[in-house]
Write a protein that holds these residues in place. Structure first.
Motif, PDB file in Angstrom:
ATOM      1  N   LYS A   4       0.945  -1.129   0.167  1.00 52.31           N
ATOM      2  CA  LYS A   4       0.111  -0.061  -0.057  1.00 52.31           C
ATOM      3  C   LYS A   4       0.890   1.333  -0.134  1.00 52.31           C
ATOM      4  O   LYS A   4       0.371   2.382  -0.540  1.00 52.31           O
ATOM      5  N   THR A   5       2.153   1.103   0.409  1.00 46.65           N
ATOM      6  CA  THR A   5       2.853   2.406   0.605  1.00 46.65           C
ATOM      7  C   THR A   5       3.967   2.325  -0.415  1.00 46.65           C
ATOM      8  O   THR A   5       4.639   3.541  -0.535  1.00 46.65           O
ATOM      9  N   ASN A  21       3.867   3.036  -3.680  1.00 44.49           N
ATOM     10  CA  ASN A  21       3.965   4.224  -4.417  1.00 44.49           C
ATOM     11  C   ASN A  21       4.543   5.550  -4.146  1.00 44.49           C
ATOM     12  O   ASN A  21       4.911   6.381  -4.758  1.00 44.49           O
ATOM     13  N   SER A  22       4.394   5.849  -2.619  1.00 46.06           N
ATOM     14  CA  SER A  22       4.831   6.817  -1.867  1.00 46.06           C
ATOM     15  C   SER A  22       6.264   7.052  -2.337  1.00 46.06           C
ATOM     16  O   SER A  22       6.527   8.170  -2.381  1.00 46.06           O
ATOM     17  N   PHE A  23       7.116   6.030  -2.596  1.00 49.83           N
ATOM     18  CA  PHE A  23       8.708   6.244  -2.735  1.00 49.83           C
ATOM     19  C   PHE A  23       8.854   6.625  -4.145  1.00 49.83           C
ATOM     20  O   PHE A  23       9.901   7.260  -4.289  1.00 49.83           O
ATOM     21  N   ASN A  82       7.814   9.115  -5.698  1.00 48.68           N
ATOM     22  CA  ASN A  82       7.933  10.426  -5.928  1.00 48.68           C
ATOM     23  C   ASN A  82       9.352  11.181  -5.542  1.00 48.68           C
ATOM     24  O   ASN A  82       9.459  12.493  -5.957  1.00 48.68           O
ATOM     25  N   GLY A 141       4.031   2.401   6.234  1.00 47.74           N
ATOM     26  CA  GLY A 141       2.914   3.432   6.379  1.00 47.74           C
ATOM     27  C   GLY A 141       2.765   3.738   7.744  1.00 47.74           C
ATOM     28  O   GLY A 141       1.739   4.278   7.980  1.00 47.74           O
ATOM     29  N   GLY A 151       4.383   9.258   7.236  1.00 48.70           N
ATOM     30  CA  GLY A 151       4.487   9.663   5.799  1.00 48.70           C
ATOM     31  C   GLY A 151       5.866   9.749   5.440  1.00 48.70           C
ATOM     32  O   GLY A 151       6.774  10.211   6.008  1.00 48.70           O
ATOM     33  N   VAL A 152       5.852   9.412   4.136  1.00 45.51           N
ATOM     34  CA  VAL A 152       7.119   9.458   3.079  1.00 45.51           C
ATOM     35  C   VAL A 152       7.377  11.043   2.843  1.00 45.51           C
ATOM     36  O   VAL A 152       6.541  11.889   2.342  1.00 45.51           O
ATOM     37  N   SER A 153       8.518  11.661   3.149  1.00 45.10           N
ATOM     38  CA  SER A 153       9.011  12.841   2.717  1.00 45.10           C
ATOM     39  C   SER A 153      10.541  12.832   2.223  1.00 45.10           C
ATOM     40  O   SER A 153      11.241  11.924   2.598  1.00 45.10           O
ATOM     41  N   SER A 171      14.578   4.546  -3.758  1.00 50.45           N
ATOM     42  CA  SER A 171      14.396   5.844  -3.514  1.00 50.45           C
ATOM     43  C   SER A 171      15.629   6.512  -2.742  1.00 50.45           C
ATOM     44  O   SER A 171      16.205   7.374  -3.268  1.00 50.45           O
TER      45      SER A 171
END
Length: 307
Positions: free
Chosen positions: A57-58, A60-62, A64, A121, A124-126, A167
């Motif tokens: 689930k998480t 795709n966050s990476f 970016n 998750g 949050g990824v930043s 990432s």
């Protein structure tokens, strides 16, 4: 006698029975010891089902975020050797670390320690968090590098963190070791692991289900990062050692050295349960050993992919 001691006793009896050729008795002791270990750990496969789900689930966050590693020439490049436990990762690390540019660091917990909250998750990824993880990880392996430009990290379960790795550590080399599914599952079931994080391995049907989830996750990563993962087949490595080793070293980009063909001569201390096997020359046939127990398995491996 404590449950834990009973468990050790069963695994010891299983080993001695197998050595004497009493396979039915060996399997009975092995099954009993595994059941005791699973009960002791209070394990339920649902725990791992939820973990695999959170990782996906998480993921795709990476995508970016990514870093330019060009400014970090003074830091070592990680070589991440991953896959199912008992799939041949220790042998692969022995091969690679017999190269003069590489130091073997063994099973490092840094990615899980620094990155699991993001990968699962929980936070949050930043860019800032990824940069912090990158700096923490590279600084830790630099301490272990003794000045060499490449450091191996052969923690098998780093397959959970491939999105994070691609990432935060884009320069990292990822070597995924694959082995015959039935041989892998049997080797997990047969092995007593001191670590408490491998509860799936103490039940034949749990280990098969876990393997299926792992395989699906690797297909998922391969779809998202098709150029980043080098898939190394353990059986091909043992039957065509020189050719497969040369292709592996070429992928790593470290230049060929003949020493990589003689992993049994690698003098480094090995802490994993494979410490005896890696002192022997590379040999084929180990992935067939499970077959002598096949009639006792209650068709547990029927759901595994064929090879």
């Amino acid at each position: 006698m404590s449950v834990e001691n009973q468990c050790h006793f069963c695994f010891a009896l299983a080993k001695s029975s197998e050595d004497l050729g009493n396979l039915e008795e060996a399997f009975r002791y092995l099954k009993e010891g595994n059941a005791l270990r699973k009960k002791f750990l209070n394990y339920d496969i649902v725990q791992d089902e939820e973990l695999f789900s959170r990782i996906r689930k998480t993921a795709n966050s990476f995508k970016n975020f990514s870093f330019d590693a060009a400014g970090d020439e003074n830091l070592p490049t990680p070589i991440l050797i991953l896959g199912m436990p008992r799939s041949g990762t220790t042998l692969v690390e022995q091969i690679i670390s017999n190269h003069s540019k590489v130091i073997a660091a063994g099973e490092l917990r840094f990615l899980k320690m620094f990155g699991s909250p993001l990968a699962e998750g929980k936070v949050g990824v930043s860019e800032d968090k990824l940069r912090t993880i990158r700096n923490q990880y590279l600084n830790e392996i630099k301490k272990l590098s003794v000045g060499r430009p490449f450091v191996t990290d052969k923690m098998p379960i780093n397959f959970f963190y491939i999105g994070l790795i691609c990432s935060a550590l884009p320069e990292a080399k990822i070597v995924h070791v694959k082995r015959n599914p039935a041989a892998t599952c049997w080797s997990n079931f047969k092995q007593y692991f001191p670590a408490k994080g491998l509860g799936y391995s103490y039940d034949l049907f749990d280990v098969v289900h876990y393997y299926q989830m792992y395989q699906e996750l690797m297909l998922f990563w391969d779809k998202h990062y098709p150029e980043k993962i080098y898939h190394l087949d353990y059986e091909q490595l043992t039957t065509d050692q020189e050719s497969e080793t040369k292709k592996l070293i070429q992928y790593l980009g470290i230049g060929w050295e003949d020493a990589c063909l003689f992993p049994e001569e690698n003098k480094r201390y090995v802490k994993t349960v494979s410490k005896l096997q890696v002192r022997e020359k590379v040999y084929k046939g180990s992935s067939e050993e499970w077959k002598k127990f096949e009639k006792y398995l209650d068709r547990a491996f029927d759901g595994l992919p064929t090879v």
